[in-house]
Design a protein around this motif. Structure first.
Motif, PDB file in Angstrom:
ATOM      1  N   GLN A 121       9.819  -6.977  17.754  1.00 58.33           N
ATOM      2  CA  GLN A 121      10.143  -5.818  18.610  1.00 58.33           C
ATOM      3  C   GLN A 121      11.701  -5.360  18.811  1.00 58.33           C
ATOM      4  O   GLN A 121      11.855  -4.131  18.761  1.00 58.33           O
ATOM      5  CB  GLN A 121      10.503  -6.430  20.259  1.00 58.33           C
ATOM      6  CG  GLN A 121      11.254  -5.494  21.158  1.00 58.33           C
ATOM      7  CD  GLN A 121       9.936  -4.158  21.382  1.00 58.33           C
ATOM      8  OE1 GLN A 121       8.612  -4.377  21.759  1.00 58.33           O
ATOM      9  NE2 GLN A 121      10.380  -3.543  20.870  1.00 58.33           N
ATOM     10  N   GLU A 122      13.225  -5.838  18.434  1.00 62.52           N
ATOM     11  CA  GLU A 122      13.928  -5.370  17.892  1.00 62.52           C
ATOM     12  C   GLU A 122      13.875  -4.662  16.525  1.00 62.52           C
ATOM     13  O   GLU A 122      14.310  -3.568  17.032  1.00 62.52           O
ATOM     14  CB  GLU A 122      14.967  -6.409  17.035  1.00 62.52           C
ATOM     15  CG  GLU A 122      15.205  -7.514  18.709  1.00 62.52           C
ATOM     16  CD  GLU A 122      16.241  -8.805  17.979  1.00 62.52           C
ATOM     17  OE1 GLU A 122      16.620  -9.029  16.762  1.00 62.52           O
ATOM     18  OE2 GLU A 122      16.951  -9.460  18.342  1.00 62.52           O
ATOM     19  N   LEU A 123      12.956  -5.582  15.670  1.00 65.97           N
ATOM     20  CA  LEU A 123      13.202  -4.139  14.267  1.00 65.97           C
ATOM     21  C   LEU A 123      12.176  -2.200  14.704  1.00 65.97           C
ATOM     22  O   LEU A 123      12.879  -1.626  14.148  1.00 65.97           O
ATOM     23  CB  LEU A 123      12.591  -4.450  13.214  1.00 65.97           C
ATOM     24  CG  LEU A 123      13.177  -6.075  12.901  1.00 65.97           C
ATOM     25  CD1 LEU A 123      11.763  -6.058  11.386  1.00 65.97           C
ATOM     26  CD2 LEU A 123      14.121  -5.036  11.626  1.00 65.97           C
ATOM     27  N   ALA A 160      11.898  -5.007  26.544  1.00 67.27           N
ATOM     28  CA  ALA A 160      12.179  -4.417  26.936  1.00 67.27           C
ATOM     29  C   ALA A 160      13.657  -4.956  26.235  1.00 67.27           C
ATOM     30  O   ALA A 160      14.998  -4.090  26.333  1.00 67.27           O
ATOM     31  CB  ALA A 160      12.657  -4.143  28.240  1.00 67.27           C
ATOM     32  N   ALA A 161      13.999  -6.569  27.000  1.00 68.53           N
ATOM     33  CA  ALA A 161      15.604  -7.254  26.246  1.00 68.53           C
ATOM     34  C   ALA A 161      15.361  -6.831  25.209  1.00 68.53           C
ATOM     35  O   ALA A 161      17.049  -6.319  25.120  1.00 68.53           O
ATOM     36  CB  ALA A 161      16.247  -8.057  27.202  1.00 68.53           C
ATOM     37  N   ALA A 162      14.729  -6.825  24.234  1.00 69.59           N
ATOM     38  CA  ALA A 162      14.677  -6.591  22.698  1.00 69.59           C
ATOM     39  C   ALA A 162      15.080  -5.536  22.588  1.00 69.59           C
ATOM     40  O   ALA A 162      15.637  -5.198  21.959  1.00 69.59           O
ATOM     41  CB  ALA A 162      13.511  -7.594  22.298  1.00 69.59           C
ATOM     42  N   ILE A 190       7.549  -5.202  10.128  1.00 74.66           N
ATOM     43  CA  ILE A 190       7.209  -5.524  11.775  1.00 74.66           C
ATOM     44  C   ILE A 190       6.289  -6.160  11.663  1.00 74.66           C
ATOM     45  O   ILE A 190       5.269  -6.960  12.326  1.00 74.66           O
ATOM     46  CB  ILE A 190       7.185  -3.664  12.142  1.00 74.66           C
ATOM     47  CG1 ILE A 190       8.739  -3.805  12.514  1.00 74.66           C
ATOM     48  CG2 ILE A 190       6.114  -4.503  13.243  1.00 74.66           C
ATOM     49  CD1 ILE A 190       9.126  -1.954  13.228  1.00 74.66           C
ATOM     50  N   ARG A 191       4.608  -5.752  11.244  1.00 72.98           N
ATOM     51  CA  ARG A 191       3.677  -6.251  10.263  1.00 72.98           C
ATOM     52  C   ARG A 191       3.778  -7.732   9.538  1.00 72.98           C
ATOM     53  O   ARG A 191       2.947  -8.627  10.387  1.00 72.98           O
ATOM     54  CB  ARG A 191       3.056  -5.156   9.518  1.00 72.98           C
ATOM     55  CG  ARG A 191       2.376  -3.932  10.207  1.00 72.98           C
ATOM     56  CD  ARG A 191       1.269  -3.406   9.189  1.00 72.98           C
ATOM     57  NE  ARG A 191       1.007  -1.673   9.590  1.00 72.98           N
ATOM     58  CZ  ARG A 191       1.623  -0.536   9.431  1.00 72.98           C
ATOM     59  NH1 ARG A 191       2.641  -0.891   8.390  1.00 72.98           N
ATOM     60  NH2 ARG A 191       1.072   0.474   9.759  1.00 72.98           N
TER      61      ARG A 191
END
Length: 385
Positions: A195-197, A319-321, A171-172
């Motif tokens: 964001q998904e992760l 939020a969608a992700a 993520i980073r």
């Protein structure tokens, strides 16, 4: 005669030996409990004239720091406020005091240790004794008047395992690439993937906690919301927190928001908010340059409106992700965690108010901010508590 030897006492001396505690006490009486410049000069003069009082002065400073911890403050909070209210020299003095106090303090957890590691360098003692004493007393004045804050959890309930550490590293890396790229479409894709992760990591943590013998509990952390345009930045942080199953409460006078949530989500909020601020600043600078080239000069209202629009559009996209990782069977687990977060927030902050975003009057700034948010794959519920 009772055989006791009479003592001659004058100007803080006993038989010619300087009483360092007396020097410090007199300096404090003059400078810390009197807000005038005259009192400050008097206190600094007393300390400058007595080098033997230096050790006692430092010890008293460490005591002020320990008292700040008892009032709910943490190292990053103190440094943030000192930087906001005083000068960089005072920040270095505060950092040195915090490091010194940490040597005789108890262990306080991973997040606290990270704040200690991030402290700025200590002071370079090049100033004359009077100037140095003046700066020390100005710092102590501030520390003495710190208000009580809501106490935070110092230890996460569970440490990160190897898989979680690898996920956070990915993520980073994605966010770092999003910040560095000069291509909006690439930044959009990288931020959405990050964001998904984060959402997947949050779900994994929720499932592990639900199966554990002693369920995890929500904690809290403070994230700085620095001027200028801090209201728009607080809205952005609120949006990021909401998208990651957390709640944020803004303390405008002290320049931070307290974010309440589970440990994995708190870490996600901190990382993503910091990255989005960098991305928003880059986009705003580029858009503003284009506006200036066209002859516009209203930069303050343009920036405020730009950041407000950016924040306003961020949450829905995040939020969608996040929702793309949630299946129907996970909803009861997430609902239980949401109830726990809300309960913790209400215990910490039984009274909150909402505020309206001010100073949003530049239509071009709003439009450019919204476009930048679309490119960064981000929108928000602009609700501050």
């Amino acid at each position: 005669m009772d055989g006791r030897r009479p003592l001659s006492v004058r100007r803080g001396t006993i038989d010619g030996v300087t009483s360092t505690a007396s020097t410090v006490e007199r300096a404090f009486r003059a400078a810390l409990y009197d807000d005038t410049d005259t009192g400050l000069d008097t206190g600094a003069s007393l300390l400058a004239a007595d080098p033997a009082a230096d050790a006692e002065l430092a010890r008293r400073g460490e005591d002020f720091v320990a008292t700040a911890w008892q009032r709910g403050w943490q190292p990053a909070d103190v440094v943030r406020l000192v930087r906001r209210e005083l000068d960089e020299a005072h920040v270095r003095l505060a950092a040195a005091l915090i490091r010194a106090q940490a040597g005789r303090d108890r262990p306080r957890g991973r997040r606290w240790a990270g704040q200690l590691a991030a402290l700025p360098a200590g002071p370079e003692r090049t100033a004359d004794r009077f100037s140095h004493a003046t700066a020390v007393l100005e710092l102590y004045r501030l520390l003495l008047r710190l208000p009580a804050l809501e106490p935070l959890e110092e230890e996460p309930r569970r440490a990160h395992g190897p898989a979680a550490s690898r996920m956070l590293g990915r993520i980073r890396a994605l966010l770092a690439k999003a910040e560095a790229t000069g291509y909006p479409e690439e930044a959009e894709a990288l931020t959405a993937k990050a964001q998904e992760l984060m959402a997947r990591h949050s779900v994994d943590e929720a499932l592990l906690a639900a199966e554990a013998p002693a369920p995890d509990a929500p904690g809290a952390c403070r994230i700085g919301v620095e001027p200028p345009y801090e209201q728009a930045k607080a809205v952005l942080l609120d949006a990021v927190a909401t998208a990651n199953h957390c709640r944020a409460v803004w303390n405008e006078p002290l320049g931070f928001s307290t974010v309440v949530g589970f440990e994995a989500d708190l870490e996600a909020v901190d990382m993503l908010y910091t990255s989005l601020l960098v991305q928003a600043t880059h986009a705003m600078t580029k858009a503003e340059a284009a506006q200036r080239a066209g002859g516009r000069k209203r930069t303050k209202t343009f920036r405020q409106s730009f950041l407000a629009a950016y924040a306003h559009r961020v949450g829905d996209r995040l939020a969608a992700a996040a929702e793309s990782q949630v299946t129907r069977d996970l909803l009861p687990v997430l609902a239980t965690r949401e109830t726990a977060v809300t309960g913790r927030l209400e215990r910490m902050f039984p009274e909150t108010t909402t505020t309206r975003l001010r100073g949003v009057s530049d239509a071009v700034g709003w439009t450019e901010g919204a476009r930048a948010a679309d490119r960064a794959q981000v929108e928000a519920r602009p609700r501050l508590e």
